[in-house]
Scaffold this motif. Structure first.
Motif, PDB file in Angstrom:
ATOM      1  N   PRO A  85       3.038   4.434  -4.697  1.00  0.00           N
ATOM      2  CA  PRO A  85       2.270   5.604  -5.147  1.00  0.00           C
ATOM      3  C   PRO A  85       1.115   5.192  -6.043  1.00  0.00           C
ATOM      4  CG  PRO A  85       4.634   5.915  -5.476  1.00  0.00           C
ATOM      5  CD  PRO A  85       4.430   4.475  -5.127  1.00  0.00           C
ATOM      6  N   ASP A  86       0.149   6.071  -6.194  1.00  0.00           N
ATOM      7  CA  ASP A  86      -0.991   5.797  -7.073  1.00  0.00           C
ATOM      8  C   ASP A  86      -0.499   5.428  -8.468  1.00  0.00           C
ATOM      9  OD1 ASP A  86      -2.682   6.368  -5.021  1.00  0.00           O
ATOM     10  OD2 ASP A  86      -3.127   8.418  -5.656  1.00  0.00           O
ATOM     11  N   GLN A  87      -1.135   4.446  -9.045  1.00  0.00           N
ATOM     12  CA  GLN A  87      -0.847   3.960 -10.396  1.00  0.00           C
ATOM     13  C   GLN A  87       0.453   3.162 -10.487  1.00  0.00           C
ATOM     14  OE1 GLN A  87      -3.411   4.498 -12.410  1.00  0.00           O
ATOM     15  NE2 GLN A  87      -4.294   5.750 -10.777  1.00  0.00           N
ATOM     16  N   ALA A  88       1.230   3.079  -9.395  1.00  0.00           N
ATOM     17  CA  ALA A  88       2.494   2.344  -9.459  1.00  0.00           C
ATOM     18  C   ALA A  88       2.287   0.844  -9.347  1.00  0.00           C
ATOM     19  CB  ALA A  88       3.441   2.818  -8.354  1.00  0.00           C
ATOM     20  N   LEU A  89       1.151   0.430  -8.813  1.00  0.00           N
ATOM     21  CA  LEU A  89       0.867  -0.990  -8.687  1.00  0.00           C
ATOM     22  C   LEU A  89      -0.642  -1.178  -8.606  1.00  0.00           C
ATOM     23  CD1 LEU A  89       2.241  -3.796  -8.371  1.00  0.00           C
ATOM     24  CD2 LEU A  89       1.913  -3.539  -5.911  1.00  0.00           C
ATOM     25  N   THR A  90      -1.187  -1.947  -9.528  1.00  0.00           N
ATOM     26  CA  THR A  90      -2.612  -2.270  -9.512  1.00  0.00           C
ATOM     27  C   THR A  90      -2.754  -3.738  -9.148  1.00  0.00           C
ATOM     28  OG1 THR A  90      -3.030  -0.642 -11.267  1.00  0.00           O
ATOM     29  CG2 THR A  90      -4.752  -2.266 -10.843  1.00  0.00           C
ATOM     30  N   ALA A 121       0.810  -1.217   0.000  1.00  0.00           N
ATOM     31  CA  ALA A 121       0.000   0.000   0.000  1.00  0.00           C
ATOM     32  C   ALA A 121       0.845   1.268   0.000  1.00  0.00           C
ATOM     33  CB  ALA A 121      -0.945   0.002   1.201  1.00  0.00           C
ATOM     34  N   THR A 122       2.153   1.134   0.244  1.00  0.00           N
ATOM     35  CA  THR A 122       3.024   2.321   0.221  1.00  0.00           C
ATOM     36  C   THR A 122       3.389   2.721  -1.206  1.00  0.00           C
ATOM     37  OG1 THR A 122       5.073   1.004   0.396  1.00  0.00           O
ATOM     38  CG2 THR A 122       4.023   1.705   2.464  1.00  0.00           C
TER      39      THR A 122
END
Length: 239
Positions: A72-77, A69-70
């Protein structure tokens, strides 16, 4: 009397030392990536304590998801999955379904959460740096052979289970670059040392060894001639 005073003096000195340490909090000056008590973040750089932190996530699903969850947005889906048994004899625990990361994949895959954390760390610290250094272009997509397969090592009828049986391993066949090129483990590994593609593949394997317990490539044996095998078992087995 002197013995009592001496003991009291020692206890007082120890108490004052503890108070001083508590007030100064020297551990707070340690960078998070180096601090063994700091929760792991995919934004951390690789340090000697990173592998120890990664190993602790195997039996701590909540901490593993917190580490993912650390990102950043869009870095891991990804989607955390409940424990389940897709094939008799191969229960899956502490796994996630990965759709994409900063790069896309040839297809979504289910993998252990600790593997997903290790990959995200590796990708953010190493992957694009290596691609730009050796290929002058970023990686846009990963071609892979998947993670989960309920089988023994080398598909033998007897023997130990493969790391694929717990979705703790992932096989990478090649890379597609932003400039349109495709780098294939099978086709480009054996190129001369002057080949940018071959140098990138070797640098990729060497760097991955810092993040994954076992990394196997074309020089390990014929079974790995066409892919890199990355898993979270062992410690520093890099062939």
């Amino acid at each position: 009397m002197k013995t009592t005073l001496l003991r009291f003096s020692k206890l007082l000195a120890f108490a004052l030392l503890c108070l001083l340490v508590y007030l100064l909090r020297p551990w707070e000056a340690v960078p998070p990536a180096w601090n063994p008590w700091e929760p792991l973040s995919v934004e951390h750089s690789l340090t000697p304590v990173t592998r120890w932190k990664l190993s602790r996530l195997r039996d701590k699903p909540a901490e593993c998801i917190a580490a993912l969850a650390t990102a950043p947005d869009q870095a891991l889906t990804y989607t955390p999955l409940d424990d389940y048994t897709p094939v008799a004899g191969c229960p899956l625990e502490n796994v996630v379904r990965v759709e994409r990361s900063d790069v896309s994949f040839s297809s979504p895959f289910t993998v252990s959460c600790p593997w997903a954390v290790a990959w995200t760390l590796f990708e953010r610290n190493e992957l694009q740096r290596l691609a730009l250094t050796h290929l002058d272009s970023e990686v846009e997509k990963i071609d892979h052979y998947g993670s989960f397969a309920c089988r023994n090592v080398y598909n033998r009828t007897e023997g130990r289970r493969s790391q694929h049986a717990t979705a703790s391993a992932f096989d990478i066949a090649g890379f597609r670059l932003a400039d349109g090129r495709r780098i294939s483990v099978l086709e480009d590994w054996a190129e001369p040392d002057t080949s940018d593609s071959a140098n990138f593949l070797r640098a990729f394997q060497d760097s991955a060894c810092g993040y994954f317990g076992t990394v196997l490539g074309p020089e390990y044996n014929q079974a790995h001639a066409n892919h890199f095998h990355l898993d979270t078992s062992n410690y520093g087995f890099c062939r």
